[in-house]
Design a protein around this motif. Structure first.
Motif, PDB file in Angstrom:
ATOM      1  N   MET A 138       0.835  -1.222   0.000  1.00  0.00           N
ATOM      2  CA  MET A 138       0.000   0.000   0.000  1.00  0.00           C
ATOM      3  C   MET A 138       0.862   1.262   0.000  1.00  0.00           C
ATOM      4  N   GLY A 139       2.198   1.076   0.182  1.00  0.00           N
ATOM      5  CA  GLY A 139       3.101   2.226   0.175  1.00  0.00           C
ATOM      6  C   GLY A 139       3.232   2.902   1.523  1.00  0.00           C
ATOM      7  N   GLU A 140       2.768   2.230   2.613  1.00  0.00           N
ATOM      8  CA  GLU A 140       2.844   2.835   3.950  1.00  0.00           C
ATOM      9  C   GLU A 140       4.305   3.043   4.362  1.00  0.00           C
ATOM     10  N   SER A 141       5.187   2.106   3.954  1.00  0.00           N
ATOM     11  CA  SER A 141       6.576   2.167   4.429  1.00  0.00           C
ATOM     12  C   SER A 141       7.443   3.134   3.621  1.00  0.00           C
ATOM     13  N   ASP A 142       7.180   3.239   2.296  1.00  0.00           N
ATOM     14  CA  ASP A 142       8.058   4.089   1.477  1.00  0.00           C
ATOM     15  C   ASP A 142       7.307   5.157   0.684  1.00  0.00           C
ATOM     16  N   GLY A 143       5.994   5.276   0.938  1.00  0.00           N
ATOM     17  CA  GLY A 143       5.204   6.293   0.232  1.00  0.00           C
ATOM     18  C   GLY A 143       4.978   5.990  -1.238  1.00  0.00           C
ATOM     19  N   MET A 144       5.293   4.736  -1.656  1.00  0.00           N
ATOM     20  CA  MET A 144       5.117   4.359  -3.073  1.00  0.00           C
ATOM     21  C   MET A 144       4.207   3.141  -3.171  1.00  0.00           C
ATOM     22  N   PRO A 145       2.899   3.360  -3.377  1.00  0.00           N
ATOM     23  CA  PRO A 145       1.995   2.199  -3.504  1.00  0.00           C
ATOM     24  C   PRO A 145       2.392   1.353  -4.714  1.00  0.00           C
ATOM     25  N   LYS A 146       2.381   0.016  -4.536  1.00  0.00           N
ATOM     26  CA  LYS A 146       2.748  -0.900  -5.620  1.00  0.00           C
ATOM     27  C   LYS A 146       1.490  -1.246  -6.436  1.00  0.00           C
ATOM     28  N   ASP A 147       1.713  -1.830  -7.601  1.00  0.00           N
ATOM     29  CA  ASP A 147       0.615  -2.223  -8.488  1.00  0.00           C
ATOM     30  C   ASP A 147      -0.403  -3.081  -7.715  1.00  0.00           C
ATOM     31  N   ALA A 148      -1.692  -2.748  -7.905  1.00  0.00           N
ATOM     32  CA  ALA A 148      -2.757  -3.450  -7.169  1.00  0.00           C
ATOM     33  C   ALA A 148      -2.791  -4.951  -7.458  1.00  0.00           C
ATOM     34  N   LYS A 149      -2.200  -5.378  -8.588  1.00  0.00           N
ATOM     35  CA  LYS A 149      -2.245  -6.806  -8.922  1.00  0.00           C
ATOM     36  C   LYS A 149      -1.505  -7.646  -7.869  1.00  0.00           C
ATOM     37  N   TYR A 150      -0.503  -7.033  -7.198  1.00  0.00           N
ATOM     38  CA  TYR A 150       0.240  -7.786  -6.178  1.00  0.00           C
ATOM     39  C   TYR A 150      -0.621  -8.012  -4.936  1.00  0.00           C
ATOM     40  N   LEU A 151      -1.411  -6.988  -4.595  1.00  0.00           N
ATOM     41  CA  LEU A 151      -2.315  -7.124  -3.449  1.00  0.00           C
ATOM     42  C   LEU A 151      -3.334  -8.225  -3.737  1.00  0.00           C
ATOM     43  N   PHE A 152      -3.807  -8.238  -4.987  1.00  0.00           N
ATOM     44  CA  PHE A 152      -4.757  -9.268  -5.424  1.00  0.00           C
ATOM     45  C   PHE A 152      -4.126 -10.658  -5.272  1.00  0.00           C
ATOM     46  N   ARG A 153      -2.868 -10.799  -5.723  1.00  0.00           N
ATOM     47  CA  ARG A 153      -2.197 -12.106  -5.641  1.00  0.00           C
ATOM     48  C   ARG A 153      -1.947 -12.522  -4.203  1.00  0.00           C
ATOM     49  N   LEU A 154      -1.664 -11.542  -3.341  1.00  0.00           N
ATOM     50  CA  LEU A 154      -1.451 -11.854  -1.926  1.00  0.00           C
ATOM     51  C   LEU A 154      -2.730 -12.440  -1.323  1.00  0.00           C
ATOM     52  N   TYR A 155      -3.851 -11.755  -1.584  1.00  0.00           N
ATOM     53  CA  TYR A 155      -5.127 -12.247  -1.036  1.00  0.00           C
ATOM     54  C   TYR A 155      -5.457 -13.635  -1.574  1.00  0.00           C
ATOM     55  N   MET A 156      -5.128 -13.871  -2.852  1.00  0.00           N
ATOM     56  CA  MET A 156      -5.376 -15.196  -3.437  1.00  0.00           C
ATOM     57  C   MET A 156      -4.488 -16.247  -2.752  1.00  0.00           C
ATOM     58  N   ALA A 157      -3.207 -15.882  -2.500  1.00  0.00           N
ATOM     59  CA  ALA A 157      -2.277 -16.825  -1.854  1.00  0.00           C
ATOM     60  C   ALA A 157      -2.748 -17.155  -0.436  1.00  0.00           C
TER      61      ALA A 157
END
Length: 370
Positions: A108-127
């Motif tokens: 979500m970019g909380e640590s470095d202020g740079m949100p990553k592509d939403a597809k990774y969040l999707f893959r995390l939830y799937m995993a």
């Protein structure tokens, strides 16, 4: 090194690799034949060398997920996102709430202020098998793809998530069902027009144009195509109303020069004639309603749609794609497969022989439950 590994002398092989700075060679050779101690030795070596990706990979292999994640998150973000994919895999295997929230903060970019592509969040939830969160993320990704004009990508994201939710017997969000239907209608236009079926193309374009806010990148081209196809199909009144929409100041100057005069003439001399839409019966209550209407005014049910034509399904002409299980009108599917070789929804190879009339009852029961 290879000889020592084959001789099961892993310690000697490790020392030799360390002396000659050939640890990556040793790591490749040892592959999946090593024990946790071997993996840890390799991980510690790469940690000392500050080779974060490889350190993370081998800490993951020996089950030290906290240390693996720490190294993956130190990797620079590459185009292929390999480190993020590995971080997702590590968290998926760890099933640890603290690591999960640490990775979510990173994505979500909380640590470095740079949100990553939403597809990774999707893959995390799937995993993590958190399918509801994955579904919400899929809707966001599809919306972004759609806004950018990548309609096939948006369609495929929603379709794969729909299939996954169905397999997990989880209720599919209505927004996902509606968005997939609208995107699929848009994709069908090309097929209908290519086959010279301007009436079907026009009907699907009318559905898309009535939801034009979902296609912000191509408002004028879509409305222009709608006007042209409606005019060709004898839907003059519909052509006029979308032509009038194109005359709004925010759209007028962007109309393709090729069609501008014709569209202006349509608005100046309106023709309100319209070919009446054929009706067919509702699969739930047999009420007669227009073929492309997906909400029955008789029983108020949302109706399943045919993936070949975009029309609502009818009970006695029901088939399904053997790959994705989406329904289609059998008579129309057969005609389509004389020229096309794949399912219009899942794009898997398909032939007429694989289709058969099926009993729609189980599909209608599922839809009612939804």
């Amino acid at each position: 090194i290879q000889f020592l590994v084959m001789s099961k002398c892993n310690d000697e092989a490790f020392q030799l690799a360390q002396q000659h700075n050939q640890m990556e060679v040793y790591a490749d050779i040892i592959g999946s034949d090593a024990n946790n101690e071997d993996y840890q030795s390799i991980a510690l070596y790469f940690e000392g060398e500050k080779k974060h990706f490889l350190a993370g990979k081998f800490f993951m292999l020996c089950g030290q997920y906290t240390r693996a994640l720490k190294h993956f998150l130190k990797c620079p973000v590459s185009e292929d996102g390999q480190a993020i994919e590995m971080a997702i895999e590590a968290v998926g295997q760890a099933k640890d709430d603290m690591l999960t929230s640490q990775l979510i903060d990173y994505l979500m970019g909380e640590s470095d202020g740079m949100p990553k592509d939403a597809k990774y969040l999707f893959r995390l939830y799937m995993a993590l098998k958190q399918y509801r969160e994955a579904a919400r993320t899929a809707i966001i990704i599809a919306r972004e793809e759609q806004s950018a004009g990548n309609y096939r990508n948006a369609h495929d994201v929603l379709f794969s998530m729909y299939t996954e939710l169905k397999a997990q017997k989880i209720k599919i969000p209505s927004e996902m069902i509606t968005n997939l239907m609208i995107l699929h209608s848009y994709i069908l236009v090309k097929t209908h027009v290519k086959r010279g079926d301007h009436m079907k193309g026009a009907r699907m374009l009318i559905r898309v144009a009535n939801n034009i806010s979902k296609f912000p990148s191509h408002i004028v081209p879509i409305l222009t195509s709608t006007v042209i196809e409606c005019h060709r199909a004898g839907l003059k009144s519909s052509a006029f109303s979308f032509a009038a929409m194109l005359m709004r100041p925010e759209y007028r100057n962007n109309i393709d020069v090729k069609y501008k005069k014709k569209i202006e003439a349509m608005v100046r001399r309106p023709d309100q004639s319209e070919v009446e839409e054929f009706t067919s019966s509702c699969p739930y209550c047999a009420f007669q309603l227009p073929e492309c209407e997906l909400l029955c005014s008789g029983c108020k049910n949302n109706l399943p749609y045919c993936i070949v034509t975009g029309r609502h399904m009818v009970k006695d002409d029901w088939t399904v794609c053997p790959h994705c299980d989406f329904p289609g009108l059998y008579s129309e599917f057969k005609v389509l497969l004389t020229t096309e070789k794949a399912c219009p929804m899942c794009s898997e190879k398909l032939s007429v022989e694989q289709l058969s009339i099926v009993d729609p009852t189980p599909y209608l029961l599922t839809d009612e439950a939804d």
